[in-house]
Design a protein around this motif. Sequence first.
Motif, PDB file in Angstrom:
ATOM      1  N   LEU A   1      -2.018   2.606   3.486  1.00 46.03           N
ATOM      2  CA  LEU A   1      -1.018   3.235   2.630  1.00 46.03           C
ATOM      3  C   LEU A   1      -1.132   2.725   1.198  1.00 46.03           C
ATOM      4  CD1 LEU A   1       1.486   4.967   2.138  1.00 46.03           C
ATOM      5  CD2 LEU A   1       2.888   3.057   2.996  1.00 46.03           C
ATOM      6  N   SER A   2      -1.297   1.421   1.038  1.00 45.16           N
ATOM      7  CA  SER A   2      -1.458   0.845  -0.301  1.00 45.16           C
ATOM      8  C   SER A   2      -2.699   1.398  -0.990  1.00 45.16           C
ATOM      9  CB  SER A   2      -1.540  -0.685  -0.219  1.00 45.16           C
ATOM     10  OG  SER A   2      -0.342  -1.237   0.253  1.00 45.16           O
ATOM     11  N   ILE A   3      -3.796   1.503  -0.254  1.00 44.63           N
ATOM     12  CA  ILE A   3      -5.033   2.047  -0.821  1.00 44.63           C
ATOM     13  C   ILE A   3      -4.796   3.454  -1.360  1.00 44.63           C
ATOM     14  CG2 ILE A   3      -7.345   2.887  -0.208  1.00 44.63           C
ATOM     15  CD1 ILE A   3      -7.468   0.496   1.786  1.00 44.63           C
ATOM     16  N   SER A   4      -4.128   4.278  -0.582  1.00 40.66           N
ATOM     17  CA  SER A   4      -3.855   5.658  -0.994  1.00 40.66           C
ATOM     18  C   SER A   4      -3.013   5.697  -2.268  1.00 40.66           C
ATOM     19  CB  SER A   4      -3.134   6.410   0.125  1.00 40.66           C
ATOM     20  OG  SER A   4      -3.903   6.419   1.309  1.00 40.66           O
ATOM     21  N   LEU A   5      -2.025   4.815  -2.355  1.00 42.36           N
ATOM     22  CA  LEU A   5      -1.134   4.822  -3.518  1.00 42.36           C
ATOM     23  C   LEU A   5      -1.823   4.292  -4.768  1.00 42.36           C
ATOM     24  CD1 LEU A   5       2.183   3.684  -1.796  1.00 42.36           C
ATOM     25  CD2 LEU A   5       1.510   5.991  -2.495  1.00 42.36           C
ATOM     26  N   PHE A   6      -2.684   3.287  -4.628  1.00 49.41           N
ATOM     27  CA  PHE A   6      -3.440   2.803  -5.785  1.00 49.41           C
ATOM     28  C   PHE A   6      -4.394   3.885  -6.308  1.00 49.41           C
ATOM     29  CE2 PHE A   6      -2.697  -1.646  -4.040  1.00 49.41           C
ATOM     30  CZ  PHE A   6      -1.742  -1.943  -5.004  1.00 49.41           C
TER      31      PHE A   6
ATOM     32  N   VAL B   1       6.195   4.365  -6.808  1.00 49.00           N
ATOM     33  CA  VAL B   1       4.900   4.331  -6.118  1.00 49.00           C
ATOM     34  C   VAL B   1       4.392   2.885  -6.038  1.00 49.00           C
ATOM     35  CG1 VAL B   1       2.480   5.054  -6.241  1.00 49.00           C
ATOM     36  CG2 VAL B   1       4.304   6.696  -6.738  1.00 49.00           C
ATOM     37  N   ALA B   2       4.513   2.153  -7.146  1.00 48.78           N
ATOM     38  CA  ALA B   2       4.055   0.756  -7.159  1.00 48.78           C
ATOM     39  C   ALA B   2       4.903  -0.102  -6.232  1.00 48.78           C
ATOM     40  CB  ALA B   2       4.093   0.205  -8.578  1.00 48.78           C
ATOM     41  N   LEU B   3       6.212   0.178  -6.156  1.00 51.07           N
ATOM     42  CA  LEU B   3       7.096  -0.563  -5.257  1.00 51.07           C
ATOM     43  C   LEU B   3       6.651  -0.406  -3.807  1.00 51.07           C
ATOM     44  CD1 LEU B   3       9.858  -2.130  -4.877  1.00 51.07           C
ATOM     45  CD2 LEU B   3      10.870   0.128  -4.537  1.00 51.07           C
ATOM     46  N   VAL B   4       6.338   0.815  -3.401  1.00 56.37           N
ATOM     47  CA  VAL B   4       5.911   1.061  -2.020  1.00 56.37           C
ATOM     48  C   VAL B   4       4.544   0.426  -1.774  1.00 56.37           C
ATOM     49  CG1 VAL B   4       5.345   2.831  -0.326  1.00 56.37           C
ATOM     50  CG2 VAL B   4       7.261   3.171  -1.888  1.00 56.37           C
ATOM     51  N   ALA B   5       3.631   0.539  -2.750  1.00 61.21           N
ATOM     52  CA  ALA B   5       2.301  -0.064  -2.592  1.00 61.21           C
ATOM     53  C   ALA B   5       2.404  -1.580  -2.449  1.00 61.21           C
ATOM     54  CB  ALA B   5       1.411   0.300  -3.782  1.00 61.21           C
ATOM     55  N   GLY B   6       3.224  -2.214  -3.297  1.00 62.58           N
ATOM     56  CA  GLY B   6       3.403  -3.658  -3.202  1.00 62.58           C
ATOM     57  C   GLY B   6       4.109  -4.064  -1.930  1.00 62.58           C
ATOM     58  N   GLY B   7       5.137  -3.281  -1.540  1.00 61.90           N
ATOM     59  CA  GLY B   7       5.850  -3.593  -0.305  1.00 61.90           C
ATOM     60  C   GLY B   7       4.956  -3.508   0.916  1.00 61.90           C
TER      61      GLY B   7
END
Length: 412
Positions: free
Chosen positions: A294-299, A315-321
């Motif tokens: 999920l983080s890869i997709s958001l980055f 988006v960054a909040l979800v990627a970091g979380g």
Amino acid sequence: MPDAQAPAQPAPNRDWRIIGLIGTGHFLSHFYMLCLAPLFPIWREEFGVSYAVLGLSVALMSAVTALGQTPVGFLVDRYGARPFLVGGTLIMALSIAGMAFAPNYWVILALAITSGIGNSVIHPADYAILGSSIGEKRMGRAFAMHTLTGNLGFAAAPLLIGLMTQTLGLGWRYALLAVGLLGVPVVAAIVLQSRILQDQARPKTRGAPVGRPVLLSRTMLMFFAFFLLSAMAGVGVQSFLIATLDRLWQTPLDVASLTLTGYVVGATGGVLVGGWYADRYSSHFTFVTGLTALSISLFLLMGLVPLPGAVLPFVALVAGGSLGASRTPRDVMVKHAAPPGQMGKVFGFISSGLPLGGAITPVPFGLMLDNGLAWLVLPVVALLLILSLFCAGSARGEALRTAKAPSPLPAE
């Protein structure tokens, strides 16, 4: 020598006392790593040295910490974690306090090295104690709180030093003396409560690999690579997300800064979610894989699509979380793969990949930005995370094969 037996399932209140003791020391460890940088402008004027020379203090402390973790891990496994935790925390704290009396900057550099020596004890000793003292039902939350307290130490250092030197008007010497002496009551608490800190049980089998063969096994080398690549990706985001968004999409500075804040807040809070999951479910690798994907997709989304300013922080909040939540199951996977009685050296070696990743990442990412390749930054972050998943899968597969192999003869 480490105690022969570990408690089967300590009481919850005892577990949380242990977590509090270890977490407080871990907070100080990370606090001391970042408490010097806010003083650089003051030191530059007082000592007449360049910022490059000033940066040596942080670089040396970090390098000594990273290099010392594995040798200290061997000592922790051989003689027990408690005396090293007490001694290391005291050395670390008194070195920072001693900087208050430094007649010149070179004395500060020498004390930065001794503080790094003390700091190198923290990870191998902490994980050895937590892995042996905490009940399995709370192991994930214990590791999560350990990570969280370290992150809070990083966050508190610039704030507190700035408050003491700028807002309260204390000189930098008084500020360092005060924060350094904070370690003394922490050490006293560890000593007074040391009876609840359990050392590792001795291995009960003979013929099992020990020492260097353990660290050079495919399992541990892949876990080391997993930690290293994850750290490289994280440092790439933390150090260059603002500049990347500016170069790619001309994102306003306030929006880009808020986006980075969202990532950091998510990564910090996500750790607790990962601890909760690790204590309730056993599919740790699946959880880590899903959240990292999920983080890869958001980055990639942030790096390839011009998102609205109102959307970027979320988006960054979800990627970091997602990345933060994957950290605790990752640590529990390493704990389960570590041979009995060797958790100190295993965590000392593997966790050294974190500062190493932080050391080797800034220059190549900076070169991308300097050479007009800002579009590469977030895809490279994604690639590093993909590679880290391959390493994690390889480590897990090898650990499972080792677990199914015939056991060595019991020790006599």
